[in-house]
Design a protein around this motif. Structure first.
Motif: not given
Length: 593
Positions: A129, A131, A178-179, A182, A185, A240
């Protein structure tokens, strides 16, 4: 030699070589002067093992790739740079001097190269968790790739894994959109602040779209869901990645409601290029166009369908000559419009210009020193520690005693770099054994235990007795990749692991299970017999990161990126579906002391 591609680079035709001109102007001037043969060559990506340097020059090939395990001899960073430069010089020998763009699957570090830093697979990074950590891993990977030559990475995989039976579950950052969103990156890390900067490698968001949602978790299968669910679950990570400037998108092998993605004009042109305004290049997967009609051997119809659907560069590893001939015939017959050919070339050439390949086409050997460097290995060790998820800790058996503890270590994954690294390591499927330099989990335990501690190892658990403070069993899966890892049946531990665990349990000492796997396994029947359980995922070469958590050098902070099934019959099981799991999404313990 193809016809119609002769000539010399006059001052006018060489305008595209002027770095002072705007990118758009350089591309358009080049495009205006290219022949059809040259344009089709730019759209062709061949596997390095199927070409010679002469082929690159004669057929004006736009791209090469190394498939998993396709490496120079010897497999060293320097040999990679030499190989790359040889092919690149062949491309520069063409009249327009258009450089190659060379692609690799550096999906958890530069994982084809012996000696490279192997980071945790994505599922572990999803557990971390973090990024910013993922961005730093992308940047470190880009440095190692840059030193060896390639300038295009087929990563990150931003799939949303919805069924743990899927053999690519470990390539997913997690089961909710969502994971992976994120963790885009990784794109920023690979490409840097701008394309063409120091150690900038073109990133690829893959696989577009819905590969993690196939029925039964079958790799390359059929994703049978509504458009609303496709957009809600599987599309957001690509949105994203595009916002972060991902330079390429790779199309998925899977179908959506029976239609192969490689031929899906609505998904590629209407949604990706128009609605999401993706301006980069779209590349097929390995022989992906050949799957459109379900029959072996690509046809003219498959070539026509895929290009008209919006694919810009086609990965045809071995049969690239026939692809070139077929696409040319389709264009000349009017079945593929020149506007589509020009759009594809515009996208490809723009990325080559932006990457600075015309000015700096050869490997940047200054970065060779970064391959497997101490700095990168320390970053990987930290990533391993952050990815560990503590699922059970009965009686606070963890952390282990670093001062004078007596630890017994067992299990087939305890002292095996290949097993702890998983698939996509040195070869496509990965393999067991001492395949690349690194620190095994056992070695990490020995290094961390301290001079006064005792660490005894037996692979099968034989020799354990009640004199030990704890027994650490490092068990789980062995390497696999893609469809070879699909598990349509049972998903539990194998007989070897169960026998090892039984020996440890019979000794009466507390049993700590470190599960090395690419996904949750069905362990609920055995869990009551274990004092502690750590999900280690596929940590890569820096096994000391696992030991850091076992001994409390770092407290466990990882959280489950996927829901852990209570039994295999619950598959698929995901957050919010109303099923009662063994451990819910986001679960993870830490130490009280």
């Amino acid at each position: 030699m193809l016809a119609g591609t002769g000539g010399s680079a006059t001052a006018e035709t060489a305008a595209h070589l002027d770095p002072k001109r705007p990118v758009h102007d350089r591309v358009e001037r080049l495009l205006d002067r290219m022949t059809l043969d040259e344009k089709i060559g730019q759209m062709t990506q061949a596997e390095r093992g199927s070409v010679t340097a002469g082929d690159v020059t004669a057929y004006r090939l736009g791209s090469l790739l190394s498939g998993g395990g396709s490496v120079p001899t010897p497999n060293t960073p320097e040999s990679w740079a030499d190989m790359y430069d040889g092919f690149q010089r062949a491309a520069l020998a063409t009249p327009r001097r258009i450089p190659l763009i060379y692609g690799v699957d550096a999906v958890h570090g530069h994982n084809n190269v012996v000696g490279a830093t192997i980071f945790p697979h994505n599922i572990g990074l999803g557990a971390a968790r973090n990024p910013e950590l993922v961005r730093r891993i992308g940047a470190a990977t880009a440095e190692e790739v840059t030193g060896t030559g390639p300038d295009w990475n087929f990563a990150p995989c931003v799939c949303v894994a919805r069924n743990d039976r899927w053999g690519r579950t470990y390539e997913s950052f997690g089961e909710i959109p969502e994971l992976p969103a994120q963790m885009t990156t990784a794109v920023s890390g690979l490409q840097g602040p701008r394309l063409g900067g120091p150690a900038s490698v073109l990133a690829t968001a893959k696989h577009y779209v819905g590969d993690g949602g196939t029925t039964g978790g079958v790799d390359q299968g059929n994703t049978e869901i509504s458009e609303a669910e496709l957009r809600r679950i599987h599309l957001p990570p690509f949105q994203a990645a595009i916002r972060r400037g991902a330079g390429s998108v790779m199309i998925s092998f899977n179908s959506w409601n029976g239609v192969k993605a490689h031929g899906h004009r609505y998904l590629i042109t209407d949604v990706l290029k128009k609605e999401l305004r993706f301006s980069g290049l779209v590349v097929s997967d390995w022989n992906g166009i050949d799957q459109i009609d379900g029959q072996p051997g690509f046809t003219a119809a498959e070539v026509r369908t895929s290009i008209n659907a919006g694919i810009d560069m086609v990965m045809v590893p071995n049969d690239w000559k026939r692809f070139i001939e077929t696409l040319k015939a389709e264009v000349e017959a009017g079945r593929v419009p020149m506007s589509r050919i020009d759009d594809a070339n515009r996208r490809i050439l723009t990325k080559k210009v932006q990457l600075g390949l015309f000015e700096r086409p050869l490997a940047d050997r200054r970065y060779l020193r970064t391959v497997g460097s101490g700095e990168h290995r320390e970053l990987a060790r930290r990533a391993v520690a952050e990815s560990q998820v503590l699922l059970k800790n009965e009686g606070n058996v963890l952390p282990l005693d670093r001062r004078d503890g007596r630890i017994f270590v067992a299990g087939k994954n305890a002292d095996d770099i290949g097993n702890q690294s998983g698939g996509w390591t040195i070869t496509w499927q990965g393999s067991s054994g001492d395949i690349t330099p690194g620190t095994t989990i056992l070695e990490g335990i020995r290094q961390t235990a301290g001079k006064r501690g005792t660490v005894t190892y037996s692979k099968d658990g034989s020799g354990v007795d009640g004199s030990y403070d704890a027994a650490v069993a490092v068990v789980g899966e062995t390497p696999y990749a893609e469809f070879m890892g699909d598990r349509p049946g049972a998903m539990g531990l194998d007989a070897e692991d169960l026998a090892t665990l039984q020996r440890l349990r019979a000794s009466g000492v507390p049993v700590v299970v470190v599960l090395v796997s690419g996904r949750p396994l069905d362990v609920s029947a055995q869990l009551p017999q274990w004092n502690a359980l750590v999900a280690s995922w596929l940590p890569g070469t820096e096994g000391r990161g696992v030991a850091d958590v076992l001994f409390g050098v770092r407290k466990p902070t990882g959280k489950l990126p996927v829901t852990w099934m209570k039994d295999v019959g619950q598959q698929p099981i995901n957050k919010g579906d109303g099923k009662d799991p063994l451990f819910p999404f986001g679960y993870g313990l830490t130490y009280r002391r």
